[in-house]
Design a protein around this motif. Structure first.
Motif, mmCIF file in Angstrom:
data_model
loop_
_atom_site.group_PDB
_atom_site.id
_atom_site.type_symbol
_atom_site.label_atom_id
_atom_site.label_comp_id
_atom_site.label_asym_id
_atom_site.label_seq_id
_atom_site.Cartn_x
_atom_site.Cartn_y
_atom_site.Cartn_z
ATOM 1 N N MET A 58 0.831 -1.208 0.000
ATOM 2 C CA MET A 58 0.000 0.000 0.000
ATOM 3 C C MET A 58 0.864 1.257 0.000
ATOM 4 O O MET A 58 0.577 2.213 -0.695
ATOM 5 N N ALA A 59 1.954 1.208 0.775
ATOM 6 C CA ALA A 59 2.848 2.360 0.818
ATOM 7 C C ALA A 59 3.414 2.623 -0.573
ATOM 8 O O ALA A 59 3.515 3.754 -1.018
ATOM 9 N N GLN A 60 3.711 1.526 -1.243
ATOM 10 C CA GLN A 60 4.249 1.635 -2.593
ATOM 11 C C GLN A 60 3.259 2.349 -3.515
ATOM 12 O O GLN A 60 3.618 3.262 -4.243
ATOM 13 N N ASP A 61 1.975 1.928 -3.449
ATOM 14 C CA ASP A 61 0.965 2.544 -4.305
ATOM 15 C C ASP A 61 0.762 4.017 -3.986
ATOM 16 O O ASP A 61 0.314 4.776 -4.821
ATOM 17 N N MET A 80 2.334 9.964 -11.267
ATOM 18 C CA MET A 80 1.980 9.274 -12.519
ATOM 19 C C MET A 80 0.458 9.195 -12.675
ATOM 20 O O MET A 80 -0.084 9.454 -13.756
ATOM 21 N N GLU A 81 -0.227 8.853 -11.595
ATOM 22 C CA GLU A 81 -1.684 8.701 -11.678
ATOM 23 C C GLU A 81 -2.365 10.038 -11.974
ATOM 24 O O GLU A 81 -3.312 10.096 -12.768
ATOM 25 N N ALA A 82 -1.884 11.091 -11.339
ATOM 26 C CA ALA A 82 -2.467 12.414 -11.595
ATOM 27 C C ALA A 82 -2.242 12.810 -13.050
ATOM 28 O O ALA A 82 -3.137 13.328 -13.726
ATOM 29 N N GLU A 96 5.780 0.246 -13.836
ATOM 30 C CA GLU A 96 5.146 -0.662 -14.789
ATOM 31 C C GLU A 96 3.985 0.000 -15.537
ATOM 32 O O GLU A 96 3.774 -0.240 -16.720
ATOM 33 N N GLU A 97 3.223 0.811 -14.820
ATOM 34 C CA GLU A 97 2.023 1.415 -15.409
ATOM 35 C C GLU A 97 2.318 2.672 -16.226
ATOM 36 O O GLU A 97 1.416 3.239 -16.836
ATOM 37 N N SER A 98 3.565 3.117 -16.202
ATOM 38 C CA SER A 98 3.892 4.365 -16.892
ATOM 39 C C SER A 98 4.189 4.125 -18.363
ATOM 40 O O SER A 98 4.834 3.143 -18.731
#
Ligand code: ASC
Length: 151
Positions: A18-21, A29-31, A90-92
């Protein structure tokens, strides 16, 4: 009781993930991806109207084009901290060369802002006016994707 203990252990083990997320890099990245999704969502409606898949509605077209105009003036720079490239996360899909060509990235975003200036008015007056706006905007989206987004 056994179940409760298991849950507590499971929760303890899931804490690092969770800390990682929640890391500053993942948040940035998410923003950033949210910003591009907002652009894409507004573009999608305009593209649909240009193609005739979505019925032309002048006010609705103007709203979406104005949204893109507004978003194009947003300063996105701080959403690109180090450690958020496609090599890091990974998601970037942000290619590492973004960080060595920041001037080029800023120029591409300025191209979008230029194409978007006045778009809210330009799509008024009939369905025929939407296509050229979508083309001009979409060209600047694509130019950046071709250079800076992982395929
Ligand atoms: C869109 C959208 C993009 C651009 C791009 C243009 O509608 O979501 O990312 O246009 O496809 O080439």
């Amino acid at each position: 009781m056994r179940f409760l203990m298991f849950s507590a252990v499971a929760a303890a083990f899931s804490l690092p993930a969770m800390a990682q997320d929640d890391s500053p890099e993942v948040s940035a990245m998410e923003a950033r991806q949210g910003y591009f999704k907002m652009l894409g969502a507004n573009m999608g409606v305009l593209a649909g109207m240009a193609k005739g898949d979505i019925p032309y509605d002048e006010d609705r077209a103007a709203m979406h084009a104005s949204n893109i105009e507004t978003l194009s003036r947003y300063n996105l720079g701080f959403h690109f901290p180090q450690g958020t490239s496609s090599d890091d996360l990974e998601e970037s899909e942000a290619l590492p060369k973004i960080w060595s060509e920041l001037d080029g990235v800023v120029a591409k975003h300025a191209d979008l802002a230029e194409a978007a200036a006045g778009a809210g008015d330009a799509v008024r007056g009939g369905q025929d006016n939407v296509g050229p706006v979508v083309q001009a905007l979409g060209g600047t989206c694509k130019a950046c994707h071709d250079n800076y987004r992982k395929k």
